[in-house]
Design a protein around this motif. Structure first.
Motif, PDB file in Angstrom:
ATOM      1  N   ASP A 171       0.821  -1.211   0.000  1.00 24.13           N
ATOM      2  CA  ASP A 171       0.000   0.000   0.000  1.00 24.13           C
ATOM      3  C   ASP A 171       0.856   1.263   0.000  1.00 24.13           C
ATOM      4  O   ASP A 171       0.561   2.219  -0.707  1.00 24.13           O
ATOM      5  CB  ASP A 171      -0.924  -0.007   1.227  1.00 24.13           C
ATOM      6  N   ASP A 172       1.926   1.232   0.807  1.00 23.16           N
ATOM      7  CA  ASP A 172       2.786   2.427   0.910  1.00 23.16           C
ATOM      8  C   ASP A 172       3.451   2.742  -0.423  1.00 23.16           C
ATOM      9  O   ASP A 172       3.392   3.864  -0.907  1.00 23.16           O
ATOM     10  CB  ASP A 172       3.882   2.219   1.974  1.00 23.16           C
ATOM     11  N   GLY A 173       4.061   1.716  -1.009  1.00 20.37           N
ATOM     12  CA  GLY A 173       4.784   1.930  -2.267  1.00 20.37           C
ATOM     13  C   GLY A 173       3.868   1.911  -3.480  1.00 20.37           C
ATOM     14  O   GLY A 173       4.297   2.195  -4.592  1.00 20.37           O
ATOM     15  N   GLN A 174       2.572   1.564  -3.253  1.00 16.88           N
ATOM     16  CA  GLN A 174       1.610   1.447  -4.361  1.00 16.88           C
ATOM     17  C   GLN A 174       2.145   0.557  -5.482  1.00 16.88           C
ATOM     18  O   GLN A 174       2.139   0.939  -6.663  1.00 16.88           O
ATOM     19  CB  GLN A 174       1.253   2.838  -4.912  1.00 16.88           C
ATOM     20  N   ARG A 175       2.662  -0.604  -5.104  1.00 15.41           N
ATOM     21  CA  ARG A 175       3.191  -1.529  -6.114  1.00 15.41           C
ATOM     22  C   ARG A 175       3.161  -2.946  -5.551  1.00 15.41           C
ATOM     23  O   ARG A 175       2.942  -3.150  -4.354  1.00 15.41           O
ATOM     24  CB  ARG A 175       4.615  -1.146  -6.489  1.00 15.41           C
ATOM     25  N   PHE A 176       3.388  -3.894  -6.454  1.00 14.08           N
ATOM     26  CA  PHE A 176       3.463  -5.280  -6.005  1.00 14.08           C
ATOM     27  C   PHE A 176       4.885  -5.652  -5.603  1.00 14.08           C
ATOM     28  O   PHE A 176       5.851  -5.150  -6.194  1.00 14.08           O
ATOM     29  CB  PHE A 176       3.011  -6.232  -7.130  1.00 14.08           C
ATOM     30  N   HIS A 177       5.000  -6.508  -4.606  1.00 10.83           N
ATOM     31  CA  HIS A 177       6.267  -7.151  -4.294  1.00 10.83           C
ATOM     32  C   HIS A 177       6.101  -8.640  -4.549  1.00 10.83           C
ATOM     33  O   HIS A 177       4.983  -9.162  -4.480  1.00 10.83           O
ATOM     34  CB  HIS A 177       6.614  -6.983  -2.805  1.00 10.83           C
TER      35      HIS A 177
END
Ligand code: ASP
Length: 586
Positions: free
Chosen positions: A435-441
């Motif tokens: 959510d913070d980085g607005q990306r998938f890990h």
């Protein structure tokens, strides 16, 4: 050798023999006519006897021995008049004829006893003294035995032990890298491996179809309890295999270790999909030594006018058998437990299933006997049981319920450390939304393959894609994990795209691997097991620290050698480094 025997070796059958022993003075007792010294080495303790009447001078010398002096004692093995049944050498003693002080010792800062008076910090500072104590010695011996058995098992089924380098570049395992500046290549850095992941995959491409290594990994993480910045993995990879082959091989290894080291026959490892683990245990590492599975109570509890439940995404209960007799105080304590900031629940609802078939709950205002009966039926609760209910946003409430379930399991004595309940958790999601980085890990790491059936979701709904990834879990502890790998350049590229890498970034970081995929990469899969954690589990302890000879403390510092520390200006210059940050006080 200066000695003929160790301090753990002599028995009645040696009586009459001339021997020489070396070791450390554990303690000496002066009983007037006789002086006794307990001599200790790695192997045990042997009593030395000095007679004032026959050897006054020697006895006098013995009386002056301080704790932890290093000595060589020569003499004759004799039967003891008062035997000590508690130690293996307790039937004999050495009548000393010759005593040599090999080295004096300062008084140790804490007692070298099983129950020492030394605090944590002091023992970390003088770790080499702490390691003289039996509890730590036994841990290291257990660790050694495990390592031997791991090697034996894997070698026997054709695994080859291959070392991989430490001065490498970033391996993405989800932590920060430890970096090492290069002197020769000004302004450039190596990274220490977070794992040998890419190298073991390259070894598969080289044709070494069964690899293992007991290897250090380095991860610069925010130190949560019981993590070490450098830790050891049993790292493995196999070619021409499917997921089940890996699970079978390493289930076999776990079974071998339990049998050889603990004499325990482990049951077959059940396989549990990640989704099920989350739904019924609220954790991807469920402790299945006991049941108390989560029960979804949405249907039974919502739309009855209780706003807390109506607004919740999930209302979930567990049934604690025989706990209807919990007192107000006990229930308050449980409520406080779930309300602790680390857990963060707003409150706890309970239903007591009384022996007479009636129900008593903390929400009687909203729910009648019929309603509560429906809850009890859904939870398979019997008279005498206690239902505990939490509600809220699904992920959060599952985590909270997981803690409550484990707490109840402990309170009810279901978490017996001598019982072992292993399982494989399988079908992990491939990606995890940040959510913070607005990306998938990558949930495991970027080299993990998606399930074939879910491939078509890679672009449309990447969050839903499941991976060929698995964890070995024992008693609620993640012992290891791995995956079936991607071995196709295109799919690997697609994965990097899903993770938000540009083509250039992917090429710069992992071009070597993607290129290698083009030179005949076999299908391969692997796993890594946490060796420190495994040793701690075998030792029946929660903390890994005392299964590592020289660990770091909770702030990643080695207290004994005082590291990290600053380096000299000329060293900095040689490395073309300039320190600009103010040094923070530790
Ligand atoms: N490299 C992985 C890890 O350290 C294990 C694996 O996928 O084999 O968790």
């Amino acid at each position: 050798m200066l000695r003929t025997h160790t301090c753990g070796e002599l028995r009645m059958e040696h009586v009459g023999q001339e021997v020489a022993l070396t070791g450390w003075v554990q303690r000496s007792r002066d009983l007037g006519g006789m002086t006794f010294v307990d001599l200790r080495d790695r192997y045990g303790i042997t009593q030395l006897a000095f007679n004032m009447e026959t050897q006054a001078e020697l006895c006098d010398q013995a009386r002056k021995l301080g704790r932890e002096f290093v000595i060589l004692a020569k003499g004759k093995v004799a039967e003891r008049s008062s035997k000590n049944k508690n130690i293996p050498t307790g039937e004999i003693e050495i009548i000393v004829e010759d005593l040599d002080i090999l080295n004096k010792a300062k008084l140790p800062p804490f007692t070298i006893e099983d129950n020492t008076d030394g605090g944590d910090e002091l023992r970390m500072k003088y770790r080499y003294l702490d390691l003289r104590r039996n509890p730590l010695k036994n841990n290291l011996m257990l660790r050694h035995q495990l390592a031997q058995e791991v090697r034996r098992y894997l070698s026997d089924v054709d695994f080859l032990e291959v070392e991989t380098p430490f001065l490498i570049k970033s391996t993405p395992e989800g932590a920060r890298d430890y970096v090492v500046p290069s002197r020769v290549h000004e302004g450039e850095f190596y990274a220490l491996p977070q794992s040998p992941q890419t190298f073991k995959q390259l070894l598969m491409i080289s044709g070494y179809d069964r690899y293992f290594q007991i290897v250090k990994c380095f991860r610069d993480e925010d130190l949560r309890a019981d993590r070490q910045p450098e830790f050891t993995q049993i790292d493995c990879e196999m070619s021409f295999v499917e997921q089940e082959d890996i699970l079978d091989t390493f289930e076999g290894m776990a079974r071998h270790l339990f049998k050889k080291v603990k004499g325990i026959d482990l049951v077959d490892f059940p396989r549990m999909p990640y989704s099920e683990a989350m739904e019924f245990y609220g954790s991807d590492k469920p402790d299945i030594r006991f049941g108390m599975k989560f029960v979804n109570l949405n249907e039974q509890t919502q739309n009855k006018g209780f706003k807390v439940f109506d607004d919740a995404e999930l209302v979930v209960g567990i049934c604690a058998e025989g706990c209807a007799s919990y007192t107000r105080k006990q229930l308050d304590k449980l409520t406080d437990f779930v309300k602790r900031p680390q857990i963060g629940a707003k409150g706890l609802v309970y239903v007591k299933c009384n022996e007479d078939g009636t129900f008593k709950s903390s929400v009687d205002k909203f729910y009648g006997q019929e309603d509560l009966k429906a809850w009890a039926e859904k939870c398979s609760a019997k008279p005498g049981d206690l239902i505990l209910v939490l509600s809220g946003q699904t992920d959060k409430v599952r985590k909270q319920m997981c803690e409550l379930r484990l707490e109840m399991g402990s309170q009810l004595g279901f978490r017996n450390p001598d019982k072992f309940a292993p399982l494989w958790v399988v079908d992990f999601p491939l990606l995890e939304w940040d959510d913070d980085g607005q990306r998938f890990h990558a949930m495991h790491h970027p080299f993990t393959s998606p399930k074939k059936d879910d491939l078509q979701l890679m672009e449309s709904d990447p969050g839903k894609v499941r991976a060929n990834a698995y964890d070995m879990v024992i008693n609620g502890v993640e012992i290891g994990g791995g995956s079936v790998r991607i071995y196709d350049r295109e799919l690997q590229k697609q994965m990097f795209t899903a993770l938000g890498f540009s083509d250039e970034e992917a090429q710069a970081q992992f071009g070597f691997l993607m290129e290698a995929f083009e030179y005949g990469a076999p299908p391969h899969a692997g796993i890594a097991l946490g060796f420190d954690r495994l040793a701690a589990m075998f030792g029946g302890q929660d903390s890994i620290r005392d299964f590592i000879a020289f660990p770091k403390n909770n702030s990643a510092r080695d207290m004994m050698i005082n590291s990290p520390s600053s380096i000299a200006d000329d060293q900095l210059e040689e490395l073309s480094l300039k320190i600009t940050a103010e040094k923070k006080d530790n």
